[in-house]
Scaffold this active site. Structure first.
Site, PDB file in Angstrom:
ATOM      1  N   PRO A 111       0.829  -1.198   0.000  1.00 45.80           N
ATOM      2  CA  PRO A 111       0.000   0.000   0.000  1.00 45.80           C
ATOM      3  C   PRO A 111       0.865   1.250   0.000  1.00 45.80           C
ATOM      4  O   PRO A 111       1.507   1.574   0.989  1.00 45.80           O
ATOM      5  CB  PRO A 111      -0.811  -0.110   1.291  1.00 45.80           C
ATOM      6  CG  PRO A 111      -0.575  -1.495   1.804  1.00 45.80           C
ATOM      7  CD  PRO A 111       0.741  -1.919   1.256  1.00 45.80           C
ATOM      8  N   GLU A 112       0.923   1.897  -1.135  1.00 41.15           N
ATOM      9  CA  GLU A 112       1.569   3.195  -1.200  1.00 41.15           C
ATOM     10  C   GLU A 112       0.454   4.217  -1.357  1.00 41.15           C
ATOM     11  O   GLU A 112      -0.722   3.882  -1.260  1.00 41.15           O
ATOM     12  CB  GLU A 112       2.564   3.233  -2.361  1.00 41.15           C
ATOM     13  CG  GLU A 112       3.646   2.162  -2.195  1.00 41.15           C
ATOM     14  CD  GLU A 112       4.884   2.402  -3.033  1.00 41.15           C
ATOM     15  OE1 GLU A 112       5.080   3.534  -3.500  1.00 41.15           O
ATOM     16  OE2 GLU A 112       5.650   1.450  -3.217  1.00 41.15           O
TER      17      GLU A 112
END
Length: 289
Positions: A9-10
């Site tokens: 998750p960026e």
DNA sequence: CTGGGCTCCTGTCAGC
DNA sequence: TGCTGACAGGAGCCCA
């Protein structure tokens, strides 16, 4: 050969998550809270005190989400606390919102049960966090958000401002990007990709990047993040359930995870090096300065 | 102030 | 085929 861990998750994934959840949970009233195994930090409040709160508009700051929890105006008895929850997905977390998610599985560590459905954090590695605070700019959330740089799409973030902030920094430009204290959101994948797109050697000292190149870098960081958000967003149409997001955000990369494979531009094998205990992928020919 | 290193955790994969 | 151990990574934190 480096392996690619499924979803990291960026900023784009966090933003897509926000968009998918925000409209459905806004206005929902908290009925109860389930807390599973410990996450990175303790919740910081007795879960019972959240009962009766009304969920406000979810906002994103960097890779954090802030979920406002306000007193429900017609609720009796009134909740004992109002404030909000600061949520981070860590390395392996995902948020889902669904009407009947079923009993929590071994990797489900937080449920916010509301009258409109259940918000659930699933996070096998538990680097993620759900932390209560009286406000986004008070208490623990304020402390966690304090060091963050500007949002990448903030118009006030000019090439000049970034260039100035980089002056005197002797760490590599890659590490300076990852540090997130100038601009947030570029994690390992997007930092590598943005540097490739503008032909900058990731090992170059941050303070040595010329002004025009900083401008180009900022543009590419924005472009790669925007593209990823768009791709994640389009895949949202296929959502079937709370956790349908898996794998949808994997941008087709130019260099990341492609050690030894030919550069898509010049054919030279992509190199992998370690920078601050983290893998960096780059093309030794296309990224020379 | 800066930068470097450590730490949390567990699924995945290489190697025996 | 089954087991063991290395590895990946965001980001806070501590220390030089």
């Amino acid at each position: 050969m480096a392996r690619i861990i499924g979803r990291m998750p960026e900023l784009p994934e966090v933003e897509v998550t926000r968009r998918s959840v925000a409209s459905r949970i806004a206005g929902a009233e908290v009925e109860s809270v389930f807390v599973g195994k410990p996450l990175r930090w303790p919740l910081g409040i007795d879960a019972d005190e959240l009962r009766g709160c009304r969920v406000g508009e979810v906002v994103r700051r960097g890779k954090y989400l802030w979920l406002p929890l306000l007193p429900a105006d017609r609720q009796a008895p009134a909740p004992r606390s109002s404030g909000g929850l600061l949520i981070h997905l860590g390395m392996s977390g995902s948020l889902g919102f669904s009407w009947q998610p079923g009993a929590p599985g071994p990797h489900d560590h937080f449920d916010l049960l509301t009258d409109r459905g259940v918000l659930r954090l699933t996070d096998p590695r538990r680097f993620g966090a759900v932390v209560w605070g009286p406000a986004m700019d008070q208490g623990v959330p304020a402390r966690l958000l304090a060091g963050l740089g500007r949002e990448p799409f903030d118009e006030a973030l000019t090439p000049e401002a970034v260039h100035t902030a980089l002056q005197g920094r002797r760490v590599s430009i890659k590490q300076a990007l990852l540090a997130g204290d100038i601009v947030v959101g570029a994690g390992n994948i997007y930092a590598c990709e943005a540097l490739f797109r503008c032909g900058i050697d990731p090992r170059l000292a941050a303070g040595k990047v010329s002004r025009p190149r900083v401008a180009r870098l900022l543009a590419e960081v924005r472009a790669v993040l925007a593209q990823a958000i768009e791709q994640g967003g389009s895949s949202l149409r296929d959502f079937k359930d709370a956790h349908g997001a898996q794998g949808h955000f994997q941008l087709s990369t130019q260099v990341y995870g492609r050690e030894g494979q030919p550069c898509r531009v010049c054919g030279t094998p992509v190199r992998r090096i370690q920078q601050a205990q983290r893998s960096t992928f780059f093309c030794p020919i296309c990224q020379k300065r």
